[in-house]
Design an enzyme around this catalytic site. Structure first.
Site, PDB file in Angstrom:
ATOM      1  N   LYS A 216      10.128  11.109  59.111  1.00 46.64           N
ATOM      2  CA  LYS A 216       9.208   9.997  59.402  1.00 46.64           C
ATOM      3  C   LYS A 216       7.828  10.544  59.756  1.00 46.64           C
ATOM      4  O   LYS A 216       6.806  10.024  59.294  1.00 46.64           O
ATOM      5  CB  LYS A 216       9.769   9.143  60.551  1.00 46.64           C
ATOM      6  CG  LYS A 216      10.986   8.342  60.136  1.00 46.64           C
ATOM      7  CD  LYS A 216      11.773   7.776  61.297  1.00 46.64           C
ATOM      8  CE  LYS A 216      13.098   7.203  60.793  1.00 46.64           C
ATOM      9  NZ  LYS A 216      14.050   6.845  61.827  1.00 46.64           N
TER      10      LYS A 216
ATOM     11  N   GLN B 233      15.089   5.509  67.949  1.00 44.78           N
ATOM     12  CA  GLN B 233      16.041   6.149  67.037  1.00 44.78           C
ATOM     13  C   GLN B 233      17.469   5.905  67.511  1.00 44.78           C
ATOM     14  O   GLN B 233      17.797   6.126  68.679  1.00 44.78           O
ATOM     15  CB  GLN B 233      15.738   7.661  66.956  1.00 44.78           C
ATOM     16  CG  GLN B 233      16.511   8.394  65.894  1.00 44.78           C
ATOM     17  CD  GLN B 233      16.138   8.006  64.463  1.00 44.78           C
ATOM     18  OE1 GLN B 233      14.999   7.635  64.184  1.00 44.78           O
ATOM     19  NE2 GLN B 233      17.086   8.077  63.557  1.00 44.78           N
TER      20      GLN B 233
ATOM     21  N   ASP C 203      11.641  -1.536  62.512  1.00 46.97           N
ATOM     22  CA  ASP C 203      13.001  -1.367  61.983  1.00 46.97           C
ATOM     23  C   ASP C 203      13.551  -2.690  61.439  1.00 46.97           C
ATOM     24  O   ASP C 203      14.488  -2.697  60.648  1.00 46.97           O
ATOM     25  CB  ASP C 203      13.956  -0.935  63.113  1.00 46.97           C
ATOM     26  CG  ASP C 203      14.292   0.547  63.083  1.00 46.97           C
ATOM     27  OD1 ASP C 203      14.273   1.133  61.986  1.00 46.97           O
ATOM     28  OD2 ASP C 203      14.589   1.098  64.158  1.00 46.97           O
TER      29      ASP C 203
HETATM   30  N1  GUN Z   1      19.233   6.024  62.722  1.00 49.33           N
HETATM   31  C1  GUN Z   1      19.564   6.208  61.413  1.00 49.33           C
HETATM   32  N2  GUN Z   1      18.801   5.405  60.631  1.00 49.33           N
HETATM   33  C2  GUN Z   1      18.004   4.708  61.458  1.00 49.33           C
HETATM   34  C3  GUN Z   1      16.991   3.728  61.241  1.00 49.33           C
HETATM   35  O1  GUN Z   1      16.681   3.304  60.113  1.00 49.33           O
HETATM   36  N3  GUN Z   1      16.377   3.249  62.366  1.00 49.33           N
HETATM   37  C4  GUN Z   1      16.710   3.668  63.603  1.00 49.33           C
HETATM   38  N4  GUN Z   1      16.057   3.137  64.639  1.00 49.33           N
HETATM   39  N5  GUN Z   1      17.640   4.570  63.844  1.00 49.33           N
HETATM   40  C5  GUN Z   1      18.270   5.085  62.771  1.00 49.33           C
END
Ligand code: GUN
Length: 306
Positions: A54, A98, A121
């Site tokens: 990211k 996350q 998200d």
């Molecule tokens: N953990 C794995 N994929 C994701 C995601 O798309 N968003 C978040 N917040 N955590 C994750």
């Protein structure tokens, strides 16, 4: 039939390019960059890899990013305080906590504490409610990335029977709702199957577009699909491969070699759906920034520009 391979890496790069143009325009207009804040609690190694991806994408498209790493000892109160601080920070446009959080953290309560305007998200109940109601909102990244792949490969969704195997809150349920929406990116007839569905193959064989999001390697076999099906494989499963350097390899939920013989188009694993998730997060961050600055009204639908 020779299947078209739906290249998620190439498509994600195109999306990032399109987002970078929106970011440039935003930055010139408001004299600040859109900003994404990511919170990591603990030191889950997979989470660190995802966050690294990211951060790299943010640099590429011109989005400011900050990663806040907290020790699990901060507890729910400490994490809640951090989310509230980011909600109130006028320079932060997107907040991503996350997942998974360590044990003893209430993920639902944390997600509900995020300002829906900054919910990049797309996991907040208000965001999900708007998606289901057919209103414009920030769409969850993986399902929206799947729709983006279909659109960019010229695969019509209107009137098509999409069969989704998997009913998760992150993929199956939001994808079903995206494809049910009225308009170019939706208008599908959707069937959602899951682990308790009787005679699953009876449904998968009817699919014009089959989405596998189960988490079981090679679950979808060639005798479960019809000729010409479009196959979207959301699975990322590690299987042992002693001959490889890492000792494992990644496979999807679809028996790729066999199913690709019958399909008209198929996503590979890796390199299919996976790269789209981060690209769509970039799109959501600039969309959140534009919405917060009043550039977008409730009826604007940024994705239609692409
Ligand atoms: N953990 C794995 N994929 C994701 C995601 O798309 N968003 C978040 N917040 N955590 C994750």
């Amino acid at each position: 039939m020779t299947a078209t391979i739906i290249d998620g890496r190439k498509t994600a790069k195109q999306v990032r390019h399109d987002v970078s143009i929106q970011v440039q325009d935003f930055t010139a207009r408001y004299e600040r960059k859109p900003k994404l804040a990511v919170i990591l609690v603990g030191d889950n190694s997979a989470s660190k890899v995802y966050i690294g991806q990211k951060e790299k994408a943010c640099v590429e498209v011109g989005i400011d990013s900050v990663t806040i790493t907290l020790s699990p000892s901060v507890g729910m109160d400490g994490l809640m305080g951090e989310v509230k601080r980011l909600n109130e920070d006028p320079n932060v446009d997107g907040i991503l906590v996350q997942l998974p959080l360590p044990e003893d953290f209430d993920e639902t309560a944390i997600i509900e504490a995020i300002d829906p305007l900054k919910d990049v998200d797309g996991f907040h109940p208000v965001t999900i409610g708007r998606l289901v109601a057919g209103d414009d909102t920030l769409f969850p990244c993986t399902p929206n990335g799947i729709v983006e792949l279909l659109v960019r490969y010229g695969i019509e969704t209107k009137g098509k029977h999409v069969v989704i195997v998997g009913r998760s809150n992150i993929v199956g349920k939001p994808l079903a709702n995206l494809l049910l929406r009225r308009g170019n990116r939706g208008d599908s007839t959707v069937t959602v199957c899951h682990s308790r569905t009787n005679d699953l193959a009876q449904y998968t064989r009817q699919a014009d577009i089959l989405v596998a999001a189960i988490g079981v390697p090679d679950f979808i076999q060639a005798d479960m699909v019809k000729d010409g099906v479009v196959v979207i494989d959301v699975g990322i499963n590690r299987i042992s491969a002693p001959s490889t350097k890492r000792g494992y390899k990644l496979v999807g939920d679809v028996d790729y070699d066999e199913v690709s013989e019958k399909a008209s188009a198929i996503t590979p694993v890796p390199g299919g759906v996976g790269p789209m998730t981060v690209a769509m997060l970039m799109l959501n961050t600039v969309t959140a920034a534009r919405t917060r600055e009043g550039m977008l009204g409730p009826k604007d639908h940024t994705l239609e520009e692409f």
